[in-house]
Scaffold this active site. Sequence first.
Site, PDB file in Angstrom:
ATOM      1  N   HIS A 112       0.826  -1.222   0.000  1.00 51.67           N
ATOM      2  CA  HIS A 112       0.000   0.000   0.000  1.00 51.67           C
ATOM      3  C   HIS A 112       0.858   1.269   0.000  1.00 51.67           C
ATOM      4  O   HIS A 112       0.519   2.252   0.639  1.00 51.67           O
ATOM      5  CB  HIS A 112      -0.964   0.023   1.199  1.00 51.67           C
ATOM      6  N   ARG A 113       1.983   1.212  -0.672  1.00 54.54           N
ATOM      7  CA  ARG A 113       2.924   2.351  -0.769  1.00 54.54           C
ATOM      8  C   ARG A 113       3.479   2.792   0.589  1.00 54.54           C
ATOM      9  O   ARG A 113       3.988   3.889   0.739  1.00 54.54           O
ATOM     10  CB  ARG A 113       2.293   3.539  -1.489  1.00 54.54           C
TER      11      ARG A 113
END
Length: 202
Positions: free
Chosen positions: A180-181
Amino acid sequence: MSDRLCHPESPGENPLLLFERWYSEAQAAGTGHADAFALATADGQGRPAVRIVLYKGLEGGKLRLVTNLESRKARDLAENPRAALVFFWPTLMRQVRMEGRVETAPAAESDAYFATRDRASQLGAWASDQSRPLASRAELEAALDAARQRFEGRPVERPPHWGMLHFVPDQVELWLAGPHRLHDRFLYRRVADGWSSERLAP
Ligand SMILES: Cc1cc2nc3c(=O)[nH]c(=O)nc-3n(C[C@H](O)[C@H](O)[C@H](O)COP(=O)(O)O)c2cc1C
């Protein structure tokens, strides 16, 4: 490589050892051209320029590269020795950034490395006035022919305009992709007695 191994809560950890480990892992993972990195320089007026060069190993805490010592990068570095670099290994989704200064390696080191190059590359080093305007491909081929004739029947000596540079990092950031970055970033700075480290927000 586990998160623990590059965690800043291991004070004094040498990030260059971690870099070497990551580099070996990138080579083993088959990341194409794991040795290619972007080297950014800026001239005396602060005008930036960046290009890809090849990593030739770590020696005494310095990253080695070879180039033309009259190229644009070399001219930039003569005016301003500060530089930055980045490696990106997509197979592992890892990035290593460094900032530091660049020094010209001792002539004996350039000589020793030049001697390991194949003859065609050695002649090419004589033929190319890297970063200078060239009228045509034919002009380059003619310069190569002239170099061939000059060294016919004898070893090719290192051109004075070709040599090794040492990148001496004082800041190293290891970056690894997270879900999720939410990536992991560890920034190391050289201090008097080693390295300080901290985690950065992605
Ligand atoms: C994969 C790759 C590897 C390269 N390796 C080198 C290198 O090791 N040394 C070098 O001087 N140029 C290398 N080059 C060429 C540089 O990117 C650049 O064109 C050249 O050094 C001239 O840059 P300058 O005019 O900024 O000095 C490489 C380019 C690529 C794409």
